[in-house]
Design an enzyme around this catalytic site. Structure first.
Site, short mmCIF file in Angstrom:
data_model
loop_
_atom_site.label_atom_id
_atom_site.label_comp_id
_atom_site.label_asym_id
_atom_site.label_seq_id
_atom_site.Cartn_x
_atom_site.Cartn_y
_atom_site.Cartn_z
CB CYS B 51 53.60 -31.92 12.02
SG CYS B 51 55.29 -31.88 12.61
CG ASP B 457 45.65 4.17 3.97
OD1 ASP B 457 45.89 5.38 3.90
OD2 ASP B 457 46.41 3.34 4.48
CG ASP B 641 47.89 0.15 6.72
OD1 ASP B 641 47.51 1.27 6.31
OD2 ASP B 641 49.07 -0.10 7.00
CG ASP B 645 43.91 4.21 7.17
OD1 ASP B 645 43.70 5.33 6.69
OD2 ASP B 645 44.89 3.51 6.89
#
Lengths: 47, 769
Positions: B51, B457, B641, B645
């Site tokens: 912000c 996976d 992940d 993989d």
């Protein structure tokens, strides 16, 4: 008709001025942080 | 790039937290870039900036610091840029000050980002857009006067002024299309930019001829308007990819860029990864990931290899154990000898497999280019036919014939066709972003819509990678309070799981509580030893019992007391069951391919209702499975992940990875989802299907438009006014149709603000590190 030779250059000049201003603001990084700019205007601190 | 690798004595007293700070400080020193005025620029990524108050509190706190020449917060990117005088202060002080303010910050490696290069390209497109907008607006003003009846010298003057504006504008703003079209033609292909470039350059060339010879019709406004509309689509597409790339880069900033090398004289020195050579000794502290492949020389620890091999349970590493880069050292300090240089590591092998696998996907042709392959020859031969036909009709008036042929090229509207796909993809990417999913490339959305087989996976994808307690024999309050004290003293995932299971409450006071790497935690409570850890180790102090199977598993015991066993299971990712059953209901085959042991995979498969599963799969096996499915004609969606993989993620027709996964996995995947729930898979597929149907509708609309426009153009009835109206109308219809993607059923998690997606992503990654 002679009025056109004045008006058209004026119109084009103003258009080019706008284009130039946009490209200048783009190059000087004014669009880098739009969210921040919105928040900064509310900050009273002068710096 | 500043380079000043500091030295630090490597004595055993270096604690875990101090060592983590040390690595970070070194990482910071390598992240800066020297500026012309002698200061060094550092960019920190601070995901917690959210912000306007954050801006002023950070800038007010950092600016007065000694040696700070410049500080600026970027709220959109959640970054802080500082220029420091290297002689006075370092980035570590700034990072410390930011952390003290409540904004933990990580350095962004400016060298890796190529920030300047990409910014330049981004603004080039925006400038082209501005120039095209300026040109088309001004030419349109002049053209309106011509259409409303300007004649003679006035008309010729207006045409010449238009030419003066249009020609530089087309050269400047059209570069993007000309370059891409030329590249495609040189490789013997046709893409969407070929008909676009042809229409623009022919229209400009012919109009120039008309303007110079005092003709009555020019198409300057059509050419520049075409550029303007197309550049809007191009720019939005570029911005979408830019935003995603920033998000992905910010995730990958969190990995190690170097290693703590032990020199011959016993000193420890931080070296960047590319300077690490085989035979060097590297020290890895608890809580760090291994930067390179190596063999343990000294030390004992538990190592979590779930990202590397998919094994869900940590393994014990001792002298002689070979470990791969990316494995997480959990409990003790390890000194490893580097086996391979960073470019010959397990990771590098995985990368090589990825590249090989990606070649298979290279054959995919985007929908827009497929359309261009049909459209371009069709339209170009129509134009040729029109030219020949009019030559015959008019008895050799090449001027009129060429004019009609070019009018046909302009009005068959590559404009709507050029917008049909990118606008849908940009809106689709925004919808995905709202759901916490980052899309790398528009073509991925097309491929996701085609997928008809989902391969998952297991570890880290269907499960979260953090174990949970499934069965626990610690029940007496006295035992619980001791076990709680032991578990609380360890950062091992098993201890954390046990602590969570036991809940909060009374905790016994013990003395000499210490972690024994590879074994567990031990301490002395009321004069008796207590142990929590591997069953065989705990059984040494427990009450004798013949029935004990001391092979594996975890246990807790107080000296002389009974052996209380604890069984750990995997925590199934939120939404996994829902996502799998939704896919099955949609007629998509589901299967699990995991690197973990058969028993674990079978248990999870049974729980999720997946009948096809394969365990103990190496990265090569995973690719082979996908290739086999491809050979059967299936289009595979792979969700995974880990580092193991990554090749499969590259080989799949389309792939998704969670943000909590490995860097290489995230890089390989088409989609990265930043929220925990696996329902991201079904949400993404839903958006992809809707996007695909909208793209088809857009092509349908363009086709319908051409059915009307082509006969008019062939008949020679197209005036510049008709062309301008037809082109803008068809483009607007296509854009409005694409906007319908913003409506429709919001996906389950859509009520969260889009901006939080990035923060959520980095946050969860930090938790995983």
């Amino acid at each position: 008709m002679t009025l056109l030779t004045v008006l058209i250059p004026i119109a084009l000049f103003l258009g080019l001025l706008g284009l130039g201003a946009f490209i200048w603001s783009l190059n000087s990084g004014q669009y880098d942080d739009l969210d921040g700019a919105a928040a900064r205007i509310l900050d009273d601190d002068e710096d | 790039m500043t380079c000043c690798g500091g030295n630090i004595a490597a004595d055993g007293a270096v604690g875990v937290s101090a060592s983590a700070d040390f690595s970070r400080a070194e990482e910071l020193l390598h992240a800066g870039r020297e500026r012309n005025d002698g200061t060094v620029e550092y960019v920190f990524s601070a995901p917690d900036i959210h912000c306007g108050a954050c801006i002023s509190s950070i800038e007010r706190a950092i600016r007065p610091m000694h040696g700070v020449a410049y500080v600026r917060v970027n709220l959109s990117l959640r970054r802080v840029t500082v220029h420091l005088d290297p002689a006075v202060t370092g980035p570590i002080e700034v990072a410390g000050a930011l952390a003290a303010l409540g904004f933990p910050a990580r350095p962004v490696d400016l060298g890796d980002l190529d920030e300047l290069e990409r910014k330049r390209r981004d603004s080039e497109l925006l400038k082209s857009l501005a120039v095209a907008g300026f040109a088309s607006a001004n030419i349109m003003l002049l053209s309106v006067s011509v259409w409303s009846g300007a004649e003679g010298a006035t008309r010729d003057l207006f045409h010449l002024i238009s030419a003066l504006i249009a020609i530089p504008a087309v050269f400047y703003a059209g570069r993007v299309f000309f370059r891409s079209a030329w590249g495609a033609l040189r490789n013997g292909r046709v893409n969407m930019d070929v008909p676009i470039s042809l229409a623009i350059s022919l229209a400009t060339g012919m109009s120039l001829f008309e303007a110079l010879t005092g003709g009555d019709k020019t198409y300057f406004e059509a050419a520049t308007m075409l550029l303007f509309f197309l550049l809007i689509g191009r720019y939005l597409d570029q911005r979408m990819r830019e935003r995603v790339r920033t998000a992905v880069v910010q995730l990958s900033r969190l990995s190690a860029k170097g290693a703590n090398v032990l020199t011959a004289d016993g000193e420890m020195r931080y070296l960047p990864l590319d300077e690490i050579e085989p035979g060097m000794r590297v020290r890895v502290f608890a809580g760090e990931r291994l930067p390179v492949d190596g063999t343990v020389r000294t030390g004992l620890s538990d190592v979590d290899r779930s990202l590397v091999t998919g094994e869900s349970m940590p393994v014990t590493a001792q002298t002689g154990t070979a470990l791969e880069a990316g494995a997480m050292n959990l409990t003790g300090v390890l000194d490893i000898e580097v086996n391979n240089a960073a470019d010959k590591s397990f990771l590098a092998e995985v990368r090589a497999m990825m590249e090989a696998a990606e070649n298979g996907r290279g054959a995919y042709v985007r929908a827009a280019d497929r359309a261009a392959r049909l459209y371009a020859p069709f339209v170009h031969s129509l134009a040729a036919i029109a030219f020949v036909a009019w030559m015959v009709i008019t008895g050799g008036d090449w001027h009129t014939s060429l004019y009609i042929a070019i009018a046909l090229l302009i009005i068959t509207c590559p404009c709507a066709l050029g917008l049909a796909v990118p606008v849908v993809h940009v809106i689709g990417a925004t919808r995905l972003f709202e759901n916490g999913i980052l899309m790398k490339d528009g073509a991925a959305l097309e491929r996701l819509a085609e997928a008809d087989e989902a391969v998952f996976d297991k570890t880290g994808t269907l499960t979260t990678g953090t174990p949970t307690v499934t069965d626990c024999a610690i029940e007496r309050p006295a035992d619980i309070s001791v076990a709680r004290a032991l578990a609380a003293s360890s950062g091992h995932p098993a201890s954390r799981a046990i602590l969570t299971h036991l809940g909060t409450g009374a905790t016994a006071r013990g003395t000499g509580i210490a972690e024994r790497p590879g074994l567990g935690v031990e301490g002395i409570f009321s004069g008796r030893r207590a142990r929590l850890g591997r069953m065989a180790w705990v059984a040494e102090i427990a009450e004798r019992s013949d029935t004990q199977d001391a092979s594996g598993g975890l246990a807790f015991a107080i000296e002389g007391g009974p052996l209380l066993t604890v069984t750990l299971g995997e925590h199934v990712r939120d939404g996994a069951t829902a996502a799998i059953s939704a896919l099955q209901n949609a007629g998509i085959g589901t299967r699990i391919v995991s690197g973990d042991a058969a028993a674990q995979v079978a248990r999870l498969a049974g729980r999720l209702g997946v009948t096809e599963w394969h365990a103990d799969q190496s990265p090569a096996d995973k690719i082979a499975r996908i290739e086999a499915l491809r050979a059967e004609g299936r289009k595979v969606l792979f969700v995974g992940d880990g580092i193991n993989d990554a090749p499969a993620l590259a080989a799949g027709h389309v792939s998704m990875a969670p943000a909590s996964g490995s860097d290489v996995g995230r890089t390989a995947a088409d989609f990265v989802f930043t929220r925990d729930s696996l329902e991201a898979v079904t949400a993404a597929r839903g958006i992809a299907l809707r996007a695909q149907s909208l793209v088809k509708q857009n092509f349908g609309l363009t086709f319908a438009y051409n059915v009307i426009a082509v006969p008019i153009a062939m008949a020679g009835l197209v005036t510049p006014l008709v062309a301008a109206i037809a082109m803008s109308a068809s483009s607007i219809v296509v854009v409005l149709n694409s906007m319908r993607l913003t409506r429709g059923d919001p996906a389950p998690a859509a009520n969260r603000p889009a901006r939080s997606a990035l923060a959520v992503g980095t946050g969860s990654m930090e938790a995983a590190e």
